[in-house]
Design a protein around this motif. Structure first.
Motif, PDB file in Angstrom:
ATOM      1  N   ILE A  11     126.545 -17.977 -63.312  1.00 29.02           N
ATOM      2  CA  ILE A  11     125.886 -18.267 -62.038  1.00 29.02           C
ATOM      3  C   ILE A  11     126.323 -19.612 -61.462  1.00 29.02           C
ATOM      4  N   LEU A  28     121.806 -26.677 -62.294  1.00 29.28           N
ATOM      5  CA  LEU A  28     122.797 -25.831 -61.641  1.00 29.28           C
ATOM      6  C   LEU A  28     123.454 -26.657 -60.550  1.00 29.28           C
ATOM      7  N   THR A  30     123.851 -26.040 -57.637  1.00 28.45           N
ATOM      8  CA  THR A  30     123.152 -25.852 -56.364  1.00 28.45           C
ATOM      9  C   THR A  30     121.750 -26.463 -56.366  1.00 28.45           C
ATOM     10  N   HIS A 133     112.362 -20.437 -63.674  1.00 32.37           N
ATOM     11  CA  HIS A 133     112.729 -19.227 -62.929  1.00 32.37           C
ATOM     12  C   HIS A 133     111.745 -18.081 -63.195  1.00 32.37           C
ATOM     13  N   GLY A 147     117.432 -24.192 -57.622  1.00 34.98           N
ATOM     14  CA  GLY A 147     118.837 -23.782 -57.630  1.00 34.98           C
ATOM     15  C   GLY A 147     119.148 -22.697 -56.627  1.00 34.98           C
ATOM     16  N   ASP A 150     118.655 -16.841 -54.978  1.00 35.94           N
ATOM     17  CA  ASP A 150     119.663 -15.924 -55.511  1.00 35.94           C
ATOM     18  C   ASP A 150     119.901 -16.161 -56.999  1.00 35.94           C
ATOM     19  N   LYS A 151     119.867 -17.423 -57.423  1.00 34.71           N
ATOM     20  CA  LYS A 151     120.047 -17.744 -58.850  1.00 34.71           C
ATOM     21  C   LYS A 151     118.819 -17.307 -59.647  1.00 34.71           C
ATOM     22  N   LYS A 152     117.636 -17.498 -59.075  1.00 30.17           N
ATOM     23  CA  LYS A 152     116.397 -17.073 -59.738  1.00 30.17           C
ATOM     24  C   LYS A 152     116.446 -15.568 -59.995  1.00 30.17           C
ATOM     25  N   LYS A 154     119.090 -13.617 -60.253  1.00 32.96           N
ATOM     26  CA  LYS A 154     120.097 -13.312 -61.281  1.00 32.96           C
ATOM     27  C   LYS A 154     119.587 -13.636 -62.683  1.00 32.96           C
TER      28      LYS A 154
END
Length: 169
Positions: A11, A28, A30, A133, A147, A150-152, A154
């Motif tokens: 990620i 991360l 981001t 998350h 982050g 979208d990362k959460k 994933k």
């Protein structure tokens, strides 16, 4: 003295930081608070805390639940540390709400500090390992991940969570 290292994950690139007591940061690339607690003088390298965190991440990103927690050095207020300890107790592959997390972290159960809990979750310096998350809104809203949502998503999918039950922002 802090030591930093990087980890290339599915990620994105992750920054790891440790001091003499344990892992102090995992961000991360981001993350809105990326590297926010890094000392001005740090060195890049490896040590037992960073190696342990990378081993944990290797297992996690294979879609498996790691059977250990690397040595952590949580730095924050007493309340933040209580919230982060509550996050560490959320089982792999499950979610909880900010309200439930506030219940676990609050000393006075009559006055739930839900906003303060959200703030503490958001200021978690060791994402993924301290699993912020896994916290969702009380109405099944996928909110509040430093982050990026979208990362959460994933990360939750990697743990086998059915995200179709959640409302996306």
């Amino acid at each position: 003295m802090q030591t930093i290292s990087y980890y290339n994950s599915p990620i994105g690139k992750i920054l790891l930081a440790s001091d003499e007591q344990g892992l102090v940061g995992l961000w991360l690339d981001t993350d809105r608070y990326y590297g926010d607690i890094l000392a001005k003088n740090y060195s890049e390298g490896e040590n037992k805390y960073l190696s342990s965190a990378k081993k944990w991440l290797n297992i996690f990103f294979q879609g498996k639940e790691p059977n250990f927690i690397p040595q952590l050095h949580l730095t924050g207020t007493d309340f933040q540390k209580r919230v982060w300890q509550a996050l560490l107790k959320i089982p792999y592959g499950t979610t909880t709400t900010y309200k439930d997390t506030a219940m676990k972290a609050a000393q006075d159960k009559k006055h739930l500090p839900i906003r303060a809990t959200g703030g503490a979750v958001g200021r978690n310096h060791i994402c993924i390992i301290v699993p912020c998350h896994r916290v969702v809104g009380v109405n099944h809203n996928l909110t509040g991940y430093g982050g990026g949502i979208d990362k959460k998503i994933k990360l939750l999918q990697l743990e086998g969570v059915d995200i179709s039950q959640f409302k996306k922002p």
